[in-house]
Design a protein around this motif. Structure first.
Motif, mmCIF file in Angstrom:
data_model
loop_
_atom_site.group_PDB
_atom_site.id
_atom_site.type_symbol
_atom_site.label_atom_id
_atom_site.label_comp_id
_atom_site.label_asym_id
_atom_site.label_seq_id
_atom_site.Cartn_x
_atom_site.Cartn_y
_atom_site.Cartn_z
ATOM 1 N N LYS A 19 0.935 -1.450 0.059
ATOM 2 C CA LYS A 19 0.083 -0.006 -0.079
ATOM 3 C C LYS A 19 0.935 1.282 0.102
ATOM 4 N N ASP A 20 2.106 1.167 0.706
ATOM 5 C CA ASP A 20 2.737 2.308 0.856
ATOM 6 C C ASP A 20 3.559 2.815 -0.167
ATOM 7 N N THR A 21 3.855 1.663 -1.213
ATOM 8 C CA THR A 21 4.636 2.018 -2.226
ATOM 9 C C THR A 21 3.932 1.986 -3.645
ATOM 10 N N ILE A 22 3.429 0.923 -3.900
ATOM 11 C CA ILE A 22 2.712 0.983 -5.223
ATOM 12 C C ILE A 22 1.045 1.780 -4.938
ATOM 13 N N GLY A 23 0.553 1.121 -3.859
ATOM 14 C CA GLY A 23 -0.666 1.479 -3.629
ATOM 15 C C GLY A 23 -1.039 2.940 -3.678
ATOM 16 N N LYS A 24 -0.308 3.626 -2.712
ATOM 17 C CA LYS A 24 -0.647 5.198 -2.819
ATOM 18 C C LYS A 24 -0.316 5.887 -4.068
ATOM 19 N N GLN A 25 0.730 5.576 -4.824
ATOM 20 C CA GLN A 25 0.828 6.146 -6.037
ATOM 21 C C GLN A 25 -0.133 5.870 -6.919
ATOM 22 N N TRP A 26 -0.504 4.612 -7.002
ATOM 23 C CA TRP A 26 -1.550 3.908 -8.169
ATOM 24 C C TRP A 26 -2.923 4.997 -7.943
ATOM 25 N N CYS A 27 -3.228 4.844 -6.420
ATOM 26 C CA CYS A 27 -4.511 5.656 -5.984
ATOM 27 C C CYS A 27 -4.359 7.059 -6.237
ATOM 28 N N ARG A 28 -3.372 7.526 -6.268
ATOM 29 C CA ARG A 28 -3.212 9.185 -6.592
ATOM 30 C C ARG A 28 -3.531 9.207 -8.089
ATOM 31 N N SER A 63 -1.458 5.393 -14.153
ATOM 32 C CA SER A 63 -2.444 4.353 -13.613
ATOM 33 C C SER A 63 -2.234 2.877 -14.289
ATOM 34 N N LYS A 64 -2.231 2.928 -15.447
ATOM 35 C CA LYS A 64 -2.164 1.762 -16.297
ATOM 36 C C LYS A 64 -0.541 0.970 -15.898
ATOM 37 N N THR A 65 0.308 1.919 -15.733
ATOM 38 C CA THR A 65 1.750 1.345 -15.132
ATOM 39 C C THR A 65 1.703 0.853 -13.972
ATOM 40 N N TRP A 66 0.844 1.477 -12.958
ATOM 41 C CA TRP A 66 0.838 0.628 -11.580
ATOM 42 C C TRP A 66 0.018 -0.396 -11.548
ATOM 43 N N LEU A 67 -0.879 -0.490 -12.718
ATOM 44 C CA LEU A 67 -1.775 -1.818 -12.736
ATOM 45 C C LEU A 67 -0.859 -2.820 -13.165
ATOM 46 N N ASP A 68 0.099 -2.353 -14.128
ATOM 47 C CA ASP A 68 0.982 -3.611 -14.578
ATOM 48 C C ASP A 68 1.964 -4.091 -13.671
ATOM 49 N N LYS A 69 2.549 -2.903 -13.026
ATOM 50 C CA LYS A 69 3.384 -3.238 -11.879
ATOM 51 C C LYS A 69 2.723 -4.174 -10.901
ATOM 52 N N SER A 70 1.508 -3.956 -10.394
ATOM 53 C CA SER A 70 0.677 -4.920 -9.541
ATOM 54 C C SER A 70 0.430 -6.201 -10.034
ATOM 55 N N LYS A 71 0.429 -6.416 -11.276
ATOM 56 C CA LYS A 71 0.034 -7.745 -11.710
ATOM 57 C C LYS A 71 1.463 -8.470 -11.659
ATOM 58 N N ARG A 72 2.622 -7.647 -12.244
ATOM 59 C CA ARG A 72 3.885 -8.294 -12.342
ATOM 60 C C ARG A 72 4.464 -8.911 -10.815
ATOM 61 N N ARG A 73 3.945 -8.131 -9.833
ATOM 62 C CA ARG A 73 4.325 -8.330 -8.415
ATOM 63 C C ARG A 73 3.318 -9.169 -7.626
ATOM 64 N N LYS A 74 2.433 -9.583 -8.423
ATOM 65 C CA LYS A 74 1.221 -10.623 -7.890
ATOM 66 C C LYS A 74 0.623 -9.978 -6.791
ATOM 67 N N LEU A 75 0.192 -8.714 -6.719
ATOM 68 C CA LEU A 75 -0.601 -8.138 -5.883
ATOM 69 C C LEU A 75 -1.935 -8.228 -6.176
ATOM 70 N N ILE A 76 -2.405 -8.351 -7.527
ATOM 71 C CA ILE A 76 -3.941 -8.565 -8.075
ATOM 72 C C ILE A 76 -3.825 -9.766 -8.791
ATOM 73 N N PRO A 77 -5.275 -10.340 -8.582
ATOM 74 C CA PRO A 77 -5.353 -11.805 -9.209
ATOM 75 C C PRO A 77 -5.506 -11.345 -10.822
ATOM 76 N N GLU A 78 -5.106 -12.367 -11.670
ATOM 77 C CA GLU A 78 -5.570 -12.092 -13.176
ATOM 78 C C GLU A 78 -6.769 -11.672 -13.573
ATOM 79 N N THR A 79 -7.854 -12.192 -12.887
ATOM 80 C CA THR A 79 -9.206 -11.548 -13.307
ATOM 81 C C THR A 79 -9.260 -10.265 -12.912
ATOM 82 N N SER A 80 -8.931 -9.465 -11.710
ATOM 83 C CA SER A 80 -8.924 -8.219 -11.600
ATOM 84 C C SER A 80 -8.237 -7.508 -12.324
ATOM 85 N N TYR A 81 -6.990 -8.157 -13.060
ATOM 86 C CA TYR A 81 -6.047 -7.545 -14.067
ATOM 87 C C TYR A 81 -6.767 -7.057 -15.184
#
Length: 110
Positions: A19-28, A63-81
């Motif tokens: 949340k503190d690294t990717i999450g905050k930046q993605w949300c912003r 935001s799309k970049t943070w989405l991709d990083k979230s997928k690559r780092r296995k923070l979100i499931p494939e269906t959410s991605y």
């Protein structure tokens, strides 16, 4: 607004570090899309408004970049991605069309 709400919900389930690294930046970045569209609506000229729509588009791509990083780092499931990627893509198309309309209005007003 809907896209940023979906992202907020997804991030809410992450651990503190994520949340503190990717999450905050993605949300912003996601929140910035609708905020800049709103700010553009409040401007006095089509040209000035369009500048904010360009910023909104840039935030959407961030935001799309943070989405991709979230997928690559296995923070979100494939269906959410897949769902979030589709939402980003649809919003990108709509925003590009909106910017094109603004550009035509600028040309007309000359």
């Amino acid at each position: 607004m809907d896209l940023s709400d979906k992202i907020w919900e997804a991030i809410g389930q992450w651990d503190y570090f994520a949340k503190d690294t990717i999450g905050k930046q993605w949300c912003r970045a996601a929140d910035s899309v609708s905020a800049n569209i709103s700010e553009g609506f409040g401007r006095n000229s089509y040209r000035d408004a369009r500048s904010f729509y360009y910023i909104a588009r840039g935030s959407l791509y961030e935001s799309k970049t943070w989405l991709d990083k979230s997928k690559r780092r296995k923070l979100i499931p494939e269906t959410s991605y897949d769902d979030l990627l589709a939402s980003h893509n649809v919003l990108g198309i709509k925003l590009n069309r909106f910017i094109n309309v603004q550009t035509k209005l600028i040309e007309k007003s000359k």
